[in-house]
Write an enzyme that holds these catalytic residues in place. Structure first.
Site, PDB file in Angstrom:
ATOM      1  N   PHE A 159      31.315  12.903 -16.668  1.00  0.00           N
ATOM      2  CA  PHE A 159      31.907  12.792 -18.007  1.00  0.00           C
ATOM      3  C   PHE A 159      32.463  11.379 -18.260  1.00  0.00           C
ATOM      4  O   PHE A 159      32.006  10.657 -19.156  1.00  0.00           O
ATOM      5  CB  PHE A 159      32.993  13.882 -18.121  1.00  0.00           C
ATOM      6  N   ASP A 207      25.302   8.652  -8.250  1.00  0.00           N
ATOM      7  CA  ASP A 207      25.855  10.002  -8.431  1.00  0.00           C
ATOM      8  C   ASP A 207      24.968  10.967  -7.654  1.00  0.00           C
ATOM      9  O   ASP A 207      23.746  10.813  -7.647  1.00  0.00           O
ATOM     10  CB  ASP A 207      25.848  10.363  -9.930  1.00  0.00           C
ATOM     11  N   ASP A 216      24.703  10.065  -2.312  1.00  0.00           N
ATOM     12  CA  ASP A 216      26.054  10.499  -1.949  1.00  0.00           C
ATOM     13  C   ASP A 216      26.940   9.280  -1.730  1.00  0.00           C
ATOM     14  O   ASP A 216      26.497   8.284  -1.148  1.00  0.00           O
ATOM     15  CB  ASP A 216      25.969  11.325  -0.658  1.00  0.00           C
ATOM     16  N   ALA A 251      33.351   8.867  -8.336  1.00  0.00           N
ATOM     17  CA  ALA A 251      32.710  10.027  -7.693  1.00  0.00           C
ATOM     18  C   ALA A 251      33.770  10.871  -7.012  1.00  0.00           C
ATOM     19  O   ALA A 251      34.551  10.373  -6.195  1.00  0.00           O
ATOM     20  CB  ALA A 251      31.684   9.548  -6.660  1.00  0.00           C
ATOM     21  N   SER A 261      44.651  10.117 -10.523  1.00  0.00           N
ATOM     22  CA  SER A 261      44.999  11.208 -11.439  1.00  0.00           C
ATOM     23  C   SER A 261      46.504  11.369 -11.609  1.00  0.00           C
ATOM     24  O   SER A 261      47.277  11.207 -10.646  1.00  0.00           O
ATOM     25  CB  SER A 261      44.428  12.509 -10.881  1.00  0.00           C
ATOM     26  N   TYR A 264      43.484  18.729  -4.328  1.00  0.00           N
ATOM     27  CA  TYR A 264      42.920  17.707  -5.216  1.00  0.00           C
ATOM     28  C   TYR A 264      43.910  16.549  -5.379  1.00  0.00           C
ATOM     29  O   TYR A 264      43.547  15.375  -5.219  1.00  0.00           O
ATOM     30  CB  TYR A 264      42.585  18.308  -6.587  1.00  0.00           C
ATOM     31  N   LYS A 306      43.594  12.569  -4.132  1.00  0.00           N
ATOM     32  CA  LYS A 306      43.669  11.394  -5.010  1.00  0.00           C
ATOM     33  C   LYS A 306      44.746  10.423  -4.517  1.00  0.00           C
ATOM     34  O   LYS A 306      44.575   9.203  -4.564  1.00  0.00           O
ATOM     35  CB  LYS A 306      43.964  11.842  -6.449  1.00  0.00           C
ATOM     36  N   ASN A 308      45.189  14.036 -18.704  1.00  0.00           N
ATOM     37  CA  ASN A 308      44.145  15.018 -19.052  1.00  0.00           C
ATOM     38  C   ASN A 308      43.137  14.430 -20.034  1.00  0.00           C
ATOM     39  O   ASN A 308      43.339  14.500 -21.247  1.00  0.00           O
ATOM     40  CB  ASN A 308      44.776  16.278 -19.646  1.00  0.00           C
ATOM     41  N   GLU A 337      49.029  31.412 -12.905  1.00  0.00           N
ATOM     42  CA  GLU A 337      49.997  30.324 -12.867  1.00  0.00           C
ATOM     43  C   GLU A 337      49.565  29.211 -13.832  1.00  0.00           C
ATOM     44  O   GLU A 337      48.378  28.902 -13.923  1.00  0.00           O
ATOM     45  CB  GLU A 337      49.997  29.780 -11.435  1.00  0.00           C
TER      46      GLU A 337
HETATM   47  P1  NAD Z   1      32.962  14.692 -13.414  1.00  0.00           P
HETATM   48  O1  NAD Z   1      32.876  15.866 -12.490  1.00  0.00           O
HETATM   49  O2  NAD Z   1      32.236  14.777 -14.704  1.00  0.00           O
HETATM   50  O3  NAD Z   1      32.502  13.362 -12.645  1.00  0.00           O
HETATM   51  C1  NAD Z   1      32.489  13.226 -11.256  1.00  0.00           C
HETATM   52  C2  NAD Z   1      31.080  12.828 -10.856  1.00  0.00           C
HETATM   53  O4  NAD Z   1      31.043  12.591  -9.452  1.00  0.00           O
HETATM   54  C3  NAD Z   1      30.034  13.919 -11.150  1.00  0.00           C
HETATM   55  O5  NAD Z   1      28.975  13.386 -11.934  1.00  0.00           O
HETATM   56  C4  NAD Z   1      29.540  14.350  -9.771  1.00  0.00           C
HETATM   57  O6  NAD Z   1      28.154  14.717  -9.778  1.00  0.00           O
HETATM   58  C5  NAD Z   1      29.823  13.096  -8.944  1.00  0.00           C
HETATM   59  N1  NAD Z   1      30.004  13.383  -7.521  1.00  0.00           N
HETATM   60  C6  NAD Z   1      30.699  14.406  -6.942  1.00  0.00           C
HETATM   61  N2  NAD Z   1      30.603  14.322  -5.599  1.00  0.00           N
HETATM   62  C7  NAD Z   1      29.841  13.222  -5.327  1.00  0.00           C
HETATM   63  C8  NAD Z   1      29.372  12.617  -4.126  1.00  0.00           C
HETATM   64  N3  NAD Z   1      29.679  13.135  -2.922  1.00  0.00           N
HETATM   65  N4  NAD Z   1      28.611  11.495  -4.215  1.00  0.00           N
HETATM   66  C9  NAD Z   1      28.287  10.978  -5.420  1.00  0.00           C
HETATM   67  N5  NAD Z   1      28.691  11.505  -6.594  1.00  0.00           N
HETATM   68  C10 NAD Z   1      29.462  12.620  -6.538  1.00  0.00           C
HETATM   69  O7  NAD Z   1      34.519  14.418 -13.656  1.00  0.00           O
HETATM   70  P2  NAD Z   1      35.238  13.346 -14.596  1.00  0.00           P
HETATM   71  O8  NAD Z   1      36.185  14.111 -15.421  1.00  0.00           O
HETATM   72  O9  NAD Z   1      34.262  12.419 -15.217  1.00  0.00           O
HETATM   73  O10 NAD Z   1      36.096  12.549 -13.509  1.00  0.00           O
HETATM   74  C11 NAD Z   1      35.718  11.255 -13.052  1.00  0.00           C
HETATM   75  C12 NAD Z   1      36.815  10.727 -12.143  1.00  0.00           C
HETATM   76  O11 NAD Z   1      38.035  10.621 -12.880  1.00  0.00           O
HETATM   77  C13 NAD Z   1      37.111  11.617 -10.939  1.00  0.00           C
HETATM   78  O12 NAD Z   1      37.377  10.776  -9.834  1.00  0.00           O
HETATM   79  C14 NAD Z   1      38.366  12.369 -11.352  1.00  0.00           C
HETATM   80  O13 NAD Z   1      39.140  12.736 -10.237  1.00  0.00           O
HETATM   81  C15 NAD Z   1      39.056  11.308 -12.202  1.00  0.00           C
HETATM   82  N6  NAD Z   1      39.978  11.894 -13.176  1.00  0.00           N
HETATM   83  C16 NAD Z   1      39.504  12.628 -14.221  1.00  0.00           C
HETATM   84  C17 NAD Z   1      40.412  13.174 -15.129  1.00  0.00           C
HETATM   85  C18 NAD Z   1      39.952  13.987 -16.308  1.00  0.00           C
HETATM   86  O14 NAD Z   1      40.812  14.526 -17.016  1.00  0.00           O
HETATM   87  N7  NAD Z   1      38.664  14.090 -16.603  1.00  0.00           N
HETATM   88  C19 NAD Z   1      41.783  12.987 -14.947  1.00  0.00           C
HETATM   89  C20 NAD Z   1      42.212  12.258 -13.848  1.00  0.00           C
HETATM   90  C21 NAD Z   1      41.306  11.699 -12.979  1.00  0.00           C
END
Ligand code: NAD
Length: 309
Positions: free
Chosen positions: A11, A31, A51, A72, A115, A139, A143, A168, A267
């Protein structure tokens, strides 16, 4: 500039990759497609499936890269409670693998998507970066560990590091898994389908919802702004919204009469979350531009899953 984005098909990763490519940068994306979708990427983003723990692949992808965005990760708090080893292997192990490979190749800067979850329950709001973290889930621990690894290995090997504590985030393209979906796309989908909106607990818990374009703007700035090395910086909206108010807004915007159920058996997570943005304003010139109502309307308009629903 030359960028590598891990988690590029996700995303936030795809929104960032497409933005950087639009600005004329060279963008490589990695990815494993465990949840990501490469179709979300513009054709000029060079995508590789793999990976984040695959160091030989990282060595190849990191050649000539100026800055890495490390996104990732496994991203679900409830899932992390069930599978903590997996969260540790990907979110912590993957970060260490990346830092080792960056050290080997000699890359200058890394921006970590951390996060707001690392704060846990805190009386003092809005949350400043100086407050002690109180992670409540594997989680959040993963982080926080990733932040420490990035900053420590970075300091030891002269790699510039920036950790962005994203709150968020929501917007078009957010992954909507069948179990434990993120609340914004879940409510939008249920409202449009006329399904029931199930709210955990009494819905009084607050969150800081930040639109994807604001997050992307902060991430873009973090690649080049001076004086960031070693910092952790909040990225949110500085607006606290209760889940009840989010439900009300979603129903209003979609014109839906869907049922809402408050499930006292589940919760609701931490009671309050609101990001202090003074450091982000000072260091990244960051100012969130999209209020929640507008962001929800943009999500409906720009995400094809909601257009056809
Ligand atoms: P998302 O799940 O859409 O993106 C994570 C991506 O990482 C996915 O495309 C997944 O296929 C890839 N991935 C997972 N394991 C992997 C691996 N072993 N090797 C390679 N790729 C891998 O989630 P997002 O919401 O886009 O989050 C992106 C980052 O931002 C994450 O690190 C998440 O912790 C952080 N984050 C997101 C939010 C939020 O609200 N969306 C908030 C805080 C932090």
């Amino acid at each position: 500039m030359n960028f590598l984005i891990t988690g590029a098909a996700g995303f936030l990763g795809s929104a960032l990759a497409n933005q950087l490519a639009r600005e004329g940068h060279q963008v490589r994306g990695l990815d494993d497609l465990s949840t990501g979708d490469p179709q979300a990427l513009a054709p000029d983003v060079h995508f590789t499936r793999g990976d984040v723990n695959d160091r030989p692949k990282l060595w190849t992808l990191l050649q000539e890269v100026d800055c890495v965005y490390h996104l990732a990760a496994r991203v679900s708090v409830p899932e992390s409670i069930l599978y903590p080893r997996e969260y540790n292997a990907v979110n912590v192990g993957g970060t260490v693998s990346l830092m080792e490979a960056m050290r080997d190749v000699g890359v200058r800067r890394v921006v970590l998507a951390s996060s707001g979850a690392i704060y846990g329950d805190q009386k003092i709001q809005p949350l400043t970066e100086a407050q002690p973290s109180k992670p409540r889930s594997p989680y959040a621990v993963s982080k926080l560990a990733a932040e420490y690894y990035i900053r420590t290995i970075g300091a030891l090997w002269g790699i510039e590091t920036v950790c962005l504590r994203i709150f968020n985030a929501y917007g078009p393209g957010q992954h909507l898994p069948p179990s434990h979906p993120p609340v914004v796309p879940y409510f939008l989908r249920q409202a449009l389908r006329g399904g029931t909106l199930v709210v955990h607990s009494d819905g009084q818990q607050t969150r800081d919802y930040v639109y994807v374009d604001d997050v992307t703007a902060a991430m873009v700035a973090a690649a080049t702004a001076p004086g960031l090395n070693g910092l952790v910086i909040n990225v949110g909206s500085k607006t606290e919204t209760s889940v009840r108010d989010l439900v009300r807004l979603v129903l209003e915007i979609t014109g839906s009469k869907a049922n809402v159920i408050y499930n006292s058996q589940t919760e609701g997570g931490v009671s309050r979350m609101c990001a202090d943005l003074n450091l982000a304003a000072e260091k990244l010139n960051y100012k969130p531009a999209v209020p929640l109502e507008e962001g929800l309307r943009l999500t409906l308009a720009r995400d094809p899953r909601f257009k056809t629903a």
